[in-house]
Design a protein around this motif. Sequence first.
Motif, PDB file in Angstrom:
ATOM      1  N   LYS A   1      19.974  62.131  57.457  1.00  0.00           N
ATOM      2  CA  LYS A   1      18.788  62.991  57.390  1.00  0.00           C
ATOM      3  C   LYS A   1      17.531  62.160  57.186  1.00  0.00           C
ATOM      4  CE  LYS A   1      21.267  67.061  56.047  1.00  0.00           C
ATOM      5  NZ  LYS A   1      21.249  68.329  55.421  1.00  0.00           N
ATOM      6  N   LEU A   2      17.618  61.076  56.410  1.00  0.00           N
ATOM      7  CA  LEU A   2      16.465  60.193  56.243  1.00  0.00           C
ATOM      8  C   LEU A   2      16.107  59.521  57.568  1.00  0.00           C
ATOM      9  CD1 LEU A   2      17.265  58.565  52.794  1.00  0.00           C
ATOM     10  CD2 LEU A   2      15.387  60.129  53.315  1.00  0.00           C
ATOM     11  N   CYS A   3      17.115  59.138  58.332  1.00  0.00           N
ATOM     12  CA  CYS A   3      16.857  58.557  59.658  1.00  0.00           C
ATOM     13  C   CYS A   3      16.192  59.582  60.565  1.00  0.00           C
ATOM     14  CB  CYS A   3      18.158  58.073  60.290  1.00  0.00           C
ATOM     15  SG  CYS A   3      18.819  56.589  59.528  1.00  0.00           S
ATOM     16  N   ASP A   4      16.632  60.836  60.464  1.00  0.00           N
ATOM     17  CA  ASP A   4      16.016  61.908  61.256  1.00  0.00           C
ATOM     18  C   ASP A   4      14.550  62.086  60.875  1.00  0.00           C
ATOM     19  OD1 ASP A   4      18.412  62.361  62.558  1.00  0.00           O
ATOM     20  OD2 ASP A   4      18.952  64.104  61.338  1.00  0.00           O
ATOM     21  N   ILE A   5      14.253  62.041  59.573  1.00  0.00           N
ATOM     22  CA  ILE A   5      12.869  62.176  59.115  1.00  0.00           C
ATOM     23  C   ILE A   5      12.024  61.041  59.703  1.00  0.00           C
ATOM     24  CG2 ILE A   5      11.349  61.982  57.084  1.00  0.00           C
ATOM     25  CD1 ILE A   5      13.528  63.545  55.526  1.00  0.00           C
ATOM     26  N   LEU A   6      12.549  59.836  59.657  1.00  0.00           N
ATOM     27  CA  LEU A   6      11.830  58.690  60.202  1.00  0.00           C
ATOM     28  C   LEU A   6      11.557  58.882  61.694  1.00  0.00           C
ATOM     29  CD1 LEU A   6      10.663  55.848  59.815  1.00  0.00           C
ATOM     30  CD2 LEU A   6      12.962  54.961  60.263  1.00  0.00           C
ATOM     31  N   ASP A   7      12.575  59.278  62.439  1.00  0.00           N
ATOM     32  CA  ASP A   7      12.400  59.511  63.880  1.00  0.00           C
ATOM     33  C   ASP A   7      11.373  60.606  64.146  1.00  0.00           C
ATOM     34  OD1 ASP A   7      14.318  57.580  64.400  1.00  0.00           O
ATOM     35  OD2 ASP A   7      15.936  59.029  64.730  1.00  0.00           O
TER      36      ASP A   7
ATOM     37  N   MET B   1      10.729  70.082  55.753  1.00  0.00           N
ATOM     38  CA  MET B   1      11.638  70.956  55.013  1.00  0.00           C
ATOM     39  C   MET B   1      13.052  70.451  55.260  1.00  0.00           C
ATOM     40  SD  MET B   1      10.000  74.761  55.610  1.00  0.00           S
ATOM     41  CE  MET B   1      10.596  74.868  57.276  1.00  0.00           C
ATOM     42  N   THR B   2      13.797  70.274  54.200  1.00  0.00           N
ATOM     43  CA  THR B   2      15.166  69.804  54.330  1.00  0.00           C
ATOM     44  C   THR B   2      16.083  70.664  53.482  1.00  0.00           C
ATOM     45  OG1 THR B   2      16.678  67.934  54.043  1.00  0.00           O
ATOM     46  CG2 THR B   2      14.802  68.050  52.537  1.00  0.00           C
ATOM     47  N   ASP B   3      17.304  70.862  53.960  1.00  0.00           N
ATOM     48  CA  ASP B   3      18.265  71.619  53.169  1.00  0.00           C
ATOM     49  C   ASP B   3      19.028  70.705  52.210  1.00  0.00           C
ATOM     50  OD1 ASP B   3      19.974  70.302  54.864  1.00  0.00           O
ATOM     51  OD2 ASP B   3      20.733  72.096  55.856  1.00  0.00           O
ATOM     52  N   SER B   4      18.632  69.446  52.160  1.00  0.00           N
ATOM     53  CA  SER B   4      19.254  68.488  51.258  1.00  0.00           C
ATOM     54  C   SER B   4      18.335  68.232  50.063  1.00  0.00           C
ATOM     55  CB  SER B   4      19.537  67.171  51.983  1.00  0.00           C
ATOM     56  OG  SER B   4      19.947  66.190  51.053  1.00  0.00           O
ATOM     57  N   LEU B   5      18.718  68.736  48.920  1.00  0.00           N
ATOM     58  CA  LEU B   5      17.941  68.500  47.699  1.00  0.00           C
ATOM     59  C   LEU B   5      17.880  67.002  47.401  1.00  0.00           C
ATOM     60  CD1 LEU B   5      16.406  69.573  45.264  1.00  0.00           C
ATOM     61  CD2 LEU B   5      18.612  69.891  44.106  1.00  0.00           C
ATOM     62  N   GLU B   6      18.982  66.303  47.667  1.00  0.00           N
ATOM     63  CA  GLU B   6      19.042  64.868  47.421  1.00  0.00           C
ATOM     64  C   GLU B   6      17.983  64.126  48.242  1.00  0.00           C
ATOM     65  OE1 GLU B   6      22.378  61.358  47.333  1.00  0.00           O
ATOM     66  OE2 GLU B   6      22.609  62.924  48.840  1.00  0.00           O
ATOM     67  N   VAL B   7      17.869  64.465  49.517  1.00  0.00           N
ATOM     68  CA  VAL B   7      16.891  63.800  50.386  1.00  0.00           C
ATOM     69  C   VAL B   7      15.470  64.106  49.922  1.00  0.00           C
ATOM     70  CG1 VAL B   7      15.907  63.815  52.710  1.00  0.00           C
ATOM     71  CG2 VAL B   7      18.377  63.613  52.393  1.00  0.00           C
TER      72      VAL B   7
ATOM     73  N   LEU C   1      17.053  55.419  40.531  1.00  0.00           N
ATOM     74  CA  LEU C   1      17.093  56.168  41.782  1.00  0.00           C
ATOM     75  C   LEU C   1      17.628  55.310  42.921  1.00  0.00           C
ATOM     76  CD1 LEU C   1      16.261  58.614  43.553  1.00  0.00           C
ATOM     77  CD2 LEU C   1      14.054  57.492  43.806  1.00  0.00           C
ATOM     78  N   TYR C   2      17.243  54.065  42.986  1.00  0.00           N
ATOM     79  CA  TYR C   2      17.602  53.225  44.114  1.00  0.00           C
ATOM     80  C   TYR C   2      18.936  52.534  43.917  1.00  0.00           C
ATOM     81  CZ  TYR C   2      12.956  54.533  45.070  1.00  0.00           C
ATOM     82  OH  TYR C   2      11.832  55.293  45.274  1.00  0.00           O
ATOM     83  N   ASN C   3      19.503  52.637  42.734  1.00  0.00           N
ATOM     84  CA  ASN C   3      20.843  52.132  42.507  1.00  0.00           C
ATOM     85  C   ASN C   3      21.883  53.202  42.796  1.00  0.00           C
ATOM     86  OD1 ASN C   3      19.914  49.616  41.718  1.00  0.00           O
ATOM     87  ND2 ASN C   3      19.642  50.255  39.608  1.00  0.00           N
ATOM     88  N   THR C   4      21.430  54.411  43.028  1.00  0.00           N
ATOM     89  CA  THR C   4      22.320  55.520  43.341  1.00  0.00           C
ATOM     90  C   THR C   4      22.648  55.481  44.821  1.00  0.00           C
ATOM     91  OG1 THR C   4      21.272  56.837  41.635  1.00  0.00           O
ATOM     92  CG2 THR C   4      22.549  58.021  43.271  1.00  0.00           C
ATOM     93  N   LYS C   5      23.913  55.654  45.154  1.00  0.00           N
ATOM     94  CA  LYS C   5      24.309  55.657  46.557  1.00  0.00           C
ATOM     95  C   LYS C   5      24.098  57.049  47.134  1.00  0.00           C
ATOM     96  CE  LYS C   5      27.563  51.933  46.167  1.00  0.00           C
ATOM     97  NZ  LYS C   5      28.920  51.471  46.315  1.00  0.00           N
ATOM     98  N   LEU C   6      23.455  57.098  48.270  1.00  0.00           N
ATOM     99  CA  LEU C   6      23.257  58.362  48.965  1.00  0.00           C
ATOM    100  C   LEU C   6      24.488  58.670  49.802  1.00  0.00           C
ATOM    101  CD1 LEU C   6      19.629  57.872  50.282  1.00  0.00           C
ATOM    102  CD2 LEU C   6      20.357  59.447  48.506  1.00  0.00           C
TER     103      LEU C   6
ATOM    104  N   PRO D   1      16.820  75.928  50.657  1.00  0.00           N
ATOM    105  CA  PRO D   1      18.255  76.146  50.807  1.00  0.00           C
ATOM    106  C   PRO D   1      18.630  76.413  52.265  1.00  0.00           C
ATOM    107  CG  PRO D   1      17.380  77.466  49.008  1.00  0.00           C
ATOM    108  CD  PRO D   1      16.208  76.859  49.721  1.00  0.00           C
ATOM    109  N   ARG D   2      19.819  76.018  52.627  1.00  0.00           N
ATOM    110  CA  ARG D   2      20.299  76.157  53.998  1.00  0.00           C
ATOM    111  C   ARG D   2      20.145  77.585  54.510  1.00  0.00           C
ATOM    112  NH1 ARG D   2      23.908  72.749  56.825  1.00  0.00           N
ATOM    113  NH2 ARG D   2      24.048  71.619  54.879  1.00  0.00           N
ATOM    114  N   GLU D   3      20.411  78.550  53.668  1.00  0.00           N
ATOM    115  CA  GLU D   3      20.314  79.952  54.078  1.00  0.00           C
ATOM    116  C   GLU D   3      18.882  80.326  54.457  1.00  0.00           C
ATOM    117  OE1 GLU D   3      21.430  79.207  50.732  1.00  0.00           O
ATOM    118  OE2 GLU D   3      23.357  78.754  51.653  1.00  0.00           O
ATOM    119  N   ALA D   4      17.917  79.734  53.792  1.00  0.00           N
ATOM    120  CA  ALA D   4      16.509  80.035  54.047  1.00  0.00           C
ATOM    121  C   ALA D   4      15.923  79.142  55.136  1.00  0.00           C
ATOM    122  CB  ALA D   4      15.702  79.866  52.755  1.00  0.00           C
ATOM    123  N   ASN D   5      16.711  78.222  55.631  1.00  0.00           N
ATOM    124  CA  ASN D   5      16.220  77.224  56.565  1.00  0.00           C
ATOM    125  C   ASN D   5      16.378  77.630  58.030  1.00  0.00           C
ATOM    126  OD1 ASN D   5      14.959  74.739  56.882  1.00  0.00           O
ATOM    127  ND2 ASN D   5      16.879  73.648  57.094  1.00  0.00           N
ATOM    128  N   GLN D   6      16.833  78.811  58.302  1.00  0.00           N
ATOM    129  CA  GLN D   6      17.079  79.233  59.681  1.00  0.00           C
ATOM    130  C   GLN D   6      15.803  79.230  60.519  1.00  0.00           C
ATOM    131  OE1 GLN D   6      19.154  82.941  59.322  1.00  0.00           O
ATOM    132  NE2 GLN D   6      21.074  81.952  58.746  1.00  0.00           N
TER     133      GLN D   6
END
Length: 96
Positions: free
Chosen positions: A15-21, A37-43, A3-8, A79-84
């Motif tokens: 988005k991770l910086c936003d979560i931290l803030d 809640m995030t629309d990024s499955l990766e995050v 997981l940590y060898n994968t580049k984001l 999903p982004r559509e449900a995130n409104q």
Amino acid sequence: EELYNTKLEIGSLGKLCDILDDLDILIDRGYNNVLVMTDSLEVATVVQKGLTGGSNSVLFRRILQRVPRFQHWNIYHTPREANQEADRLVKLTHLE
């Protein structure tokens, strides 16, 4: 380890910086419960796995240092559509 060898993607790092803030804001305001809640499955996946597996990343360590300050914590992908509705709520909190 894999997981940590994968580049984001750059957007995911943002988005991770936003979560931290946002966690810092919630801590300052005295909140005890957090639902991210995030629309990024990766995050969502990376943070969930990071909570159980740890990470050498400074960004992850900072997020993980803040999580124990909350009584309840959860992050999930929507999903982004449900995130409104979430977007509307975030805009309201930033107006305060």
